[in-house]
Design a protein around this motif. Structure first.
Motif, PDB file in Angstrom:
ATOM      1  N   LYS A  95       0.852  -1.184   0.000  1.00  0.00           N
ATOM      2  CA  LYS A  95       0.000   0.000   0.000  1.00  0.00           C
ATOM      3  C   LYS A  95       0.895   1.244   0.000  1.00  0.00           C
ATOM      4  O   LYS A  95       1.744   1.422   0.863  1.00  0.00           O
ATOM      5  CB  LYS A  95      -0.900   0.012   1.229  1.00  0.00           C
ATOM      6  N   VAL A  96       0.689   2.095  -1.002  1.00  0.00           N
ATOM      7  CA  VAL A  96       1.484   3.307  -1.141  1.00  0.00           C
ATOM      8  C   VAL A  96       0.542   4.499  -1.119  1.00  0.00           C
ATOM      9  O   VAL A  96      -0.433   4.545  -1.876  1.00  0.00           O
ATOM     10  CB  VAL A  96       2.288   3.288  -2.465  1.00  0.00           C
ATOM     11  N   ASN A  97       0.823   5.441  -0.248  1.00  0.00           N
ATOM     12  CA  ASN A  97       0.049   6.685  -0.207  1.00  0.00           C
ATOM     13  C   ASN A  97       0.657   7.663  -1.209  1.00  0.00           C
ATOM     14  O   ASN A  97       1.853   7.952  -1.170  1.00  0.00           O
ATOM     15  CB  ASN A  97       0.070   7.295   1.190  1.00  0.00           C
ATOM     16  N   HIS A  98      -0.164   8.199  -2.097  1.00  0.00           N
ATOM     17  CA  HIS A  98       0.326   9.099  -3.128  1.00  0.00           C
ATOM     18  C   HIS A  98       0.014  10.558  -2.820  1.00  0.00           C
ATOM     19  O   HIS A  98      -0.069  11.370  -3.720  1.00  0.00           O
ATOM     20  CB  HIS A  98      -0.301   8.732  -4.482  1.00  0.00           C
ATOM     21  N   TYR A  99      -0.165  10.901  -1.569  1.00  0.00           N
ATOM     22  CA  TYR A  99      -0.464  12.269  -1.207  1.00  0.00           C
ATOM     23  C   TYR A  99       0.377  12.655   0.000  1.00  0.00           C
ATOM     24  O   TYR A  99       0.803  11.807   0.789  1.00  0.00           O
ATOM     25  CB  TYR A  99      -1.956  12.453  -0.887  1.00  0.00           C
ATOM     26  N   ALA A 100       0.632  13.941   0.110  1.00  0.00           N
ATOM     27  CA  ALA A 100       1.409  14.443   1.244  1.00  0.00           C
ATOM     28  C   ALA A 100       0.481  14.649   2.430  1.00  0.00           C
ATOM     29  O   ALA A 100      -0.584  15.261   2.307  1.00  0.00           O
ATOM     30  CB  ALA A 100       2.080  15.752   0.878  1.00  0.00           C
ATOM     31  N   ARG A 101       0.848  14.127   3.540  1.00  0.00           N
ATOM     32  CA  ARG A 101       0.047  14.316   4.752  1.00  0.00           C
ATOM     33  C   ARG A 101       0.308  15.703   5.324  1.00  0.00           C
ATOM     34  O   ARG A 101       1.435  16.186   5.316  1.00  0.00           O
ATOM     35  CB  ARG A 101       0.408  13.261   5.788  1.00  0.00           C
ATOM     36  N   PRO A 102      -0.718  16.359   5.813  1.00  0.00           N
ATOM     37  CA  PRO A 102      -0.512  17.700   6.374  1.00  0.00           C
ATOM     38  C   PRO A 102       0.310  17.641   7.660  1.00  0.00           C
ATOM     39  O   PRO A 102       0.253  16.666   8.411  1.00  0.00           O
ATOM     40  CB  PRO A 102      -1.924  18.205   6.645  1.00  0.00           C
ATOM     41  N   ILE A 103       1.060  18.674   7.876  1.00  0.00           N
ATOM     42  CA  ILE A 103       1.894  18.763   9.068  1.00  0.00           C
ATOM     43  C   ILE A 103       1.045  19.315  10.201  1.00  0.00           C
ATOM     44  O   ILE A 103       0.382  20.348  10.055  1.00  0.00           O
ATOM     45  CB  ILE A 103       3.096  19.678   8.820  1.00  0.00           C
TER      46      ILE A 103
END
Length: 83
Positions: A4-12
Motif C-alpha cells: 500500500k502506497v500513499n500518493h499524497y502528502a500528509r498535512p503537518i
C-alpha cells in the motif's frame, strides 16, 4: 504480495493557534537570519544574500501579520471575541 502506497502528502500538524504566535515565530526566524547575514557579510556573499532575503521576507510577514491583527481587532464589535 501487495504494497500500500500513499500518493499524497500528509498535512503537518502544528501547535500554532493564533496570528500572534505565528508572528513571533516569523519575527525570531527573521532576527536569526539577520544576525547570520550580518556576520557573513564579508566572508560568504552567497550565504549573506540568502539569509538577508529570508530575514527581509520574515520581517515583512511579521509586519503584515501585526497589521492584520490590528485590522481584525478594530473591525470586531466590543462584545465579541476574536477566534
Amino acid at each position: 504480495m501487495s504494497v500500500k502506497v500513499n500518493h499524497y502528502a500528509r498535512p503537518i500538524s502544528t501547535n500554532v493557534k493564533t496570528f500572534i504566535e505565528s508572528s513571533f515565530i516569523e519575527f525570531f526566524i527573521g532576527v536569526i537570519c539577520a544576525v547570520f547575514a550580518y556576520f557573513t557579510y564579508d566572508y560568504m556573499i552567497v550565504l549573506f544574500l540568502s539569509t538577508a532575503l529570508i530575514a527581509v521576507i520574515c520581517l515583512g510577514l511579521t509586519i503584515y501579520n501585526i497589521y492584520i491583527i490590528f485590522q481584525s481587532v478594530s473591525t470586531t464589535p466590543v462584545n465579541q471575541t476574536i477566534d
